[in-house]
Design a protein around this motif. Structure first.
Motif, PDB file in Angstrom:
ATOM      1  N   SER A  35       7.738 -19.271  15.312  1.00  0.00           N
ATOM      2  CA  SER A  35       6.923 -19.402  16.523  1.00  0.00           C
ATOM      3  C   SER A  35       5.489 -19.826  16.224  1.00  0.00           C
ATOM      4  CB  SER A  35       6.894 -18.064  17.268  1.00  0.00           C
ATOM      5  OG  SER A  35       6.234 -17.084  16.477  1.00  0.00           O
ATOM      6  N   GLY A  36       5.108 -19.797  14.937  1.00  0.00           N
ATOM      7  CA  GLY A  36       3.740 -20.127  14.552  1.00  0.00           C
ATOM      8  C   GLY A  36       2.899 -18.903  14.253  1.00  0.00           C
ATOM      9  N   ASP A  37       3.368 -17.724  14.648  1.00  0.00           N
ATOM     10  CA  ASP A  37       2.650 -16.488  14.330  1.00  0.00           C
ATOM     11  C   ASP A  37       2.712 -16.240  12.831  1.00  0.00           C
ATOM     12  OD1 ASP A  37       2.166 -16.075  17.018  1.00  0.00           O
ATOM     13  OD2 ASP A  37       3.852 -14.692  17.277  1.00  0.00           O
ATOM     14  N   ARG A  38       1.659 -15.613  12.311  1.00  0.00           N
ATOM     15  CA  ARG A  38       1.598 -15.251  10.888  1.00  0.00           C
ATOM     16  C   ARG A  38       1.192 -13.795  10.790  1.00  0.00           C
ATOM     17  NH1 ARG A  38       0.785 -19.733   7.224  1.00  0.00           N
ATOM     18  NH2 ARG A  38      -0.343 -18.330   5.873  1.00  0.00           N
ATOM     19  N   ARG A  39       1.750 -13.121   9.780  1.00  0.00           N
ATOM     20  CA  ARG A  39       1.342 -11.740   9.529  1.00  0.00           C
ATOM     21  C   ARG A  39       1.298 -11.501   8.026  1.00  0.00           C
ATOM     22  NH1 ARG A  39       6.752 -11.145  11.258  1.00  0.00           N
ATOM     23  NH2 ARG A  39       8.023  -9.933   9.810  1.00  0.00           N
ATOM     24  N   ALA A  40       0.387 -10.641   7.629  1.00  0.00           N
ATOM     25  CA  ALA A  40       0.223 -10.325   6.209  1.00  0.00           C
ATOM     26  C   ALA A  40       0.715  -8.903   5.961  1.00  0.00           C
ATOM     27  CB  ALA A  40      -1.240 -10.448   5.807  1.00  0.00           C
TER      28      ALA A  40
END
Length: 90
Positions: A35-40
């Protein structure tokens, strides 16, 4: 602190990162969703070399994408134990 490479895994982009902390390397992974979301992930543990830190970060990212239990580091440098109080039974 940049990922040296990215791995495409089941439509997600995994970017493993090894951070030089002097005597050891800390691992983390950035997961890019379709979806284009990023998480670390945050810090995942401490490792003796950058390669093992990145390998662990990839394994952790794959487990996250698969909704599996994350792996456990096999080389802990520091273990922090929470202070707990135990009641003794008489």
């Amino acid at each position: 602190m940049e990922a040296e490479y990215e791995v495409l895994y089941k439509g997600c982009t995994l970017s493993p990162i090894a951070i030089d902390d002097g005597d050891f390397y800390s691992a983390m992974v950035v997961i890019g969703m379709p979806s284009g979301d990023r998480r670390a992930s945050g810090t995942l543990g401490q490792f003796p070399c950058a390669l093992s830190a990145r390998q662990f970060a990839l394994a952790y990212g794959m487990a996250d994408v698969d909704h599996r239990e994350p792996p456990i580091p096999d080389w802990p440098v520091q273990i922090t134990l929470r202070s707990t109080q135990h009641r003794l039974r008489a």
